[in-house]
Design a protein around this motif. Structure first.
Motif, short mmCIF file in Angstrom:
data_model
loop_
_atom_site.label_atom_id
_atom_site.label_comp_id
_atom_site.label_asym_id
_atom_site.label_seq_id
_atom_site.Cartn_x
_atom_site.Cartn_y
_atom_site.Cartn_z
N MET A 44 37.35 69.97 -81.17
CA MET A 44 36.19 70.67 -81.68
C MET A 44 35.49 71.37 -80.51
N ALA A 45 35.16 72.62 -80.69
CA ALA A 45 34.53 73.41 -79.64
C ALA A 45 33.06 73.00 -79.47
N LYS A 46 32.63 73.00 -78.22
CA LYS A 46 31.23 72.68 -77.94
C LYS A 46 30.35 73.87 -78.26
N PRO A 47 29.13 73.63 -78.73
CA PRO A 47 28.21 74.75 -78.93
C PRO A 47 27.87 75.38 -77.58
N GLN A 48 27.66 76.68 -77.57
CA GLN A 48 27.33 77.37 -76.34
C GLN A 48 25.91 77.90 -76.41
#
Length: 82
Positions: free
Chosen positions: A1-5
């Motif tokens: 899952m991609a981290k929020p930026q």
């Protein structure tokens, strides 16, 4: 899952965040999180702007004639003691 930026659009805020992150050896996101947490804690008990201005208007809404105030408190200067 991609981290929020985090996207910082203000060049000044971005530069400051990056400088602080470099100086403190932390990530930009942790610097921003810490700053926002401190801001929220500092202003937790602050009243909304509308309530502040309403209170200010109620307590300080006296219109004074400055010329009358000056004239009522004017005292003659005795001059220099030579």
């Amino acid at each position: 899952m991609a981290k929020p930026q985090l996207s910082i659009r203000s060049a000044k805020a971005r530069e400051l965040a990056h400088r602080l992150a470099q100086r403190e050896r932390r990530t930009v996101a942790s610097i921003v999180e810490l700053a926002l947490e401190e801001y929220a804690a500092k202003h937790a008990n602050a009243s909304p702007a509308e309530a502040f201005y309403r209170q200010l208007r109620e307590t300080c809404a006296v219109d004074s004639d400055l010329d009358d105030l000056i004239e009522a408190n004017r005292k003659p200067h005795r001059g220099l003691d030579l």
